[in-house]
Design a protein around this motif. Structure first.
Motif, short mmCIF file in Angstrom:
data_model
loop_
_atom_site.label_atom_id
_atom_site.label_comp_id
_atom_site.label_asym_id
_atom_site.label_seq_id
_atom_site.Cartn_x
_atom_site.Cartn_y
_atom_site.Cartn_z
N LEU A 89 0.83 -1.20 0.00
CA LEU A 89 0.00 0.00 0.00
C LEU A 89 0.87 1.26 0.00
O LEU A 89 0.56 2.24 -0.69
N LEU A 90 1.96 1.23 0.75
CA LEU A 90 2.90 2.35 0.75
C LEU A 90 3.47 2.57 -0.65
O LEU A 90 3.56 3.71 -1.12
N GLY A 91 3.86 1.47 -1.32
CA GLY A 91 4.41 1.59 -2.66
C GLY A 91 3.42 2.19 -3.63
O GLY A 91 3.77 3.03 -4.49
N LEU A 92 2.16 1.79 -3.51
CA LEU A 92 1.11 2.34 -4.36
C LEU A 92 0.97 3.84 -4.10
O LEU A 92 0.94 4.64 -5.05
N HIS A 93 0.86 4.20 -2.84
CA HIS A 93 0.69 5.61 -2.50
C HIS A 93 1.87 6.45 -2.98
O HIS A 93 1.67 7.53 -3.55
N ASP A 94 3.08 5.98 -2.74
CA ASP A 94 4.25 6.76 -3.12
C ASP A 94 4.34 6.92 -4.64
O ASP A 94 4.72 7.99 -5.14
N ALA A 95 3.98 5.88 -5.38
CA ALA A 95 4.03 5.96 -6.84
C ALA A 95 2.98 6.92 -7.38
O ALA A 95 3.11 7.45 -8.48
N SER A 96 1.92 7.15 -6.60
CA SER A 96 0.83 8.02 -7.05
C SER A 96 1.08 9.49 -6.74
O SER A 96 0.26 10.34 -7.14
N LEU A 97 2.15 9.80 -6.02
CA LEU A 97 2.36 11.18 -5.57
C LEU A 97 2.40 12.17 -6.72
O LEU A 97 1.98 13.33 -6.57
N THR A 98 2.92 11.77 -7.87
CA THR A 98 3.05 12.69 -9.00
C THR A 98 1.90 12.55 -10.00
O THR A 98 1.93 13.16 -11.07
N PHE A 99 0.89 11.75 -9.67
CA PHE A 99 -0.29 11.63 -10.53
C PHE A 99 -1.14 12.88 -10.37
O PHE A 99 -1.39 13.34 -9.26
N ARG A 100 -1.62 13.41 -11.47
CA ARG A 100 -2.43 14.63 -11.43
C ARG A 100 -3.84 14.35 -11.95
O ARG A 100 -4.03 14.21 -13.15
N PRO A 101 -4.81 14.26 -11.06
CA PRO A 101 -6.19 14.09 -11.51
C PRO A 101 -6.63 15.26 -12.38
O PRO A 101 -6.15 16.39 -12.22
N LEU A 102 -7.56 14.98 -13.29
CA LEU A 102 -8.10 16.01 -14.16
C LEU A 102 -9.47 16.46 -13.64
O LEU A 102 -10.17 15.69 -12.97
N PRO A 103 -9.86 17.69 -13.93
CA PRO A 103 -11.17 18.18 -13.45
C PRO A 103 -12.34 17.30 -13.88
O PRO A 103 -13.34 17.19 -13.17
N GLU A 104 -12.22 16.68 -15.05
CA GLU A 104 -13.33 15.86 -15.56
C GLU A 104 -13.32 14.42 -15.06
O GLU A 104 -14.22 13.64 -15.39
N ASP A 105 -12.31 14.04 -14.27
CA ASP A 105 -12.26 12.66 -13.76
C ASP A 105 -13.48 12.38 -12.90
O ASP A 105 -13.88 13.19 -12.06
N ARG A 106 -14.07 11.19 -13.09
CA ARG A 106 -15.29 10.81 -12.36
C ARG A 106 -14.96 9.65 -11.42
O ARG A 106 -15.13 8.49 -11.77
N TRP A 107 -14.46 9.95 -10.23
CA TRP A 107 -14.15 8.92 -9.26
C TRP A 107 -15.43 8.45 -8.59
O TRP A 107 -16.33 9.24 -8.32
N LEU A 108 -15.48 7.14 -8.31
CA LEU A 108 -16.67 6.58 -7.66
C LEU A 108 -16.85 7.15 -6.25
O LEU A 108 -17.96 7.49 -5.83
N PHE A 109 -15.75 7.23 -5.50
CA PHE A 109 -15.75 7.86 -4.18
C PHE A 109 -15.29 9.30 -4.34
O PHE A 109 -14.38 9.57 -5.14
N PRO A 110 -15.85 10.23 -3.60
CA PRO A 110 -15.42 11.63 -3.72
C PRO A 110 -14.00 11.83 -3.22
O PRO A 110 -13.53 11.13 -2.31
N ALA A 111 -13.31 12.79 -3.82
CA ALA A 111 -11.97 13.15 -3.35
C ALA A 111 -12.08 13.69 -1.93
O ALA A 111 -13.06 14.35 -1.57
N ARG A 112 -11.08 13.38 -1.12
CA ARG A 112 -11.06 13.86 0.26
C ARG A 112 -9.78 14.65 0.49
O ARG A 112 -8.73 14.35 -0.07
#
Length: 256
Positions: A89-112
């Motif tokens: 889980l740590l590896g997943l989170h760390d790899a996602s640090l530079t991911f940039r969501p887009l305004p039009e992204d439709r996540w099932l759960f709301p961003a927190r």
């Protein structure tokens, strides 16, 4: 040509042919595929790799080899599995640090907020691929969304410690033992997540209950079935359990 295999999950029915899995497409699929591609590009391979979509509109993902278990059977209640799931889980989170969501992204759960990382959203044993007793991957990213690390860790410890009362059929261990397992998970995860995770668990479960009820009201048959089967009642009971044993669970961190 390889034969088809069918797998039934809690919500979806997926099919596998060779090393490719065909899954029903969710509204968040395009955003999730961008996230999965980003994770692989950053060297995290403990997640499926996106392969586009088939002629029927299903999403295509690579198959992660290993075993997935609905429950933590006695042979899976090991320090090795607990620590490897936390490290994964740590590896997943760390790899996602530079991911940039887009305004039009439709996540099932709301961003927190704070949106520190991309949360898996359902990091549990039933979405964890295990080989030789070690967690090697997470699958089913349908609930991925931006959020704080501790939000994702809270659900993971709820499932892996587990932080569940004796009336929950998946529960095992005393509150003291569960607290030690939460502390062990957090040590393996690191990244400044500690005893505060225990106080986040009830809020995380309440958010899940609220989501289930919203889906029920919208006519989602899978979640209507889950509620009818008593899943939300179990979560409510576990919220009471965690709050009732808060001091004991916190003490496990102080005893390190």
């Amino acid at each position: 040509m390889a034969e088809w295999q069918e797998f039934r999950g809690g919500v979806n029915i997926v099919r596998r042919q060779g090393d490719v899995v065909h899954r029903p497409t969710s509204p968040a699929a395009s955003a999730i595929h961008r996230l999965l591609r980003h994770l692989h590009d950053r060297g995290f391979h403990g997640a499926p790799e996106p392969r586009g979509f088939d002629a029927d509109g299903n999403e295509l993902l690579t198959f992660l080899d290993g075993e997935v278990h609905d429950a933590l059977t006695p042979n899976l209640r090991t320090v090795e599995l607990l620590a490897s799931a936390a490290a994964l889980l740590l590896g997943l989170h760390d790899a996602s640090l530079t991911f940039r969501p887009l305004p039009e992204d439709r996540w099932l759960f709301p961003a927190r907020q704070p949106a520190e990382v991309m949360c898996h959203g359902d990091a549990a044993q039933y979405n964890c691929v295990v080989k030789s007793g070690v967690a090697v991957g997470f699958i089913d990213f349908d609930t991925a969304h931006p959020g704080p690390r501790v939000w994702d860790v809270a659900y993971a410890v709820y499932r892996f410690a587990p932080l569940q009362g004796p009336d929950n059929p998946e529960s095992f261990g005393t509150p003291q033992e569960q607290g030690r397992r939460v502390a062990a998970f957090c040590r393996a995860y690191g990244a400044s997540v500690g005893a505060e995770v225990i106080d986040v668990v009830p809020d995380r479960l309440q958010a899940l209950i609220d989501f289930m009820r919203e889906q029920d009201a919208q006519g989602n048959e899978a979640f209507q079935r889950h509620i009818a089967e008593g899943h939300s009642d179990l979560y409510e009971a576990d919220i009471r359990y965690v709050r009732a044993h808060r001091d004991t669970l916190h003490a496990a961190f102080q005893a390190e």
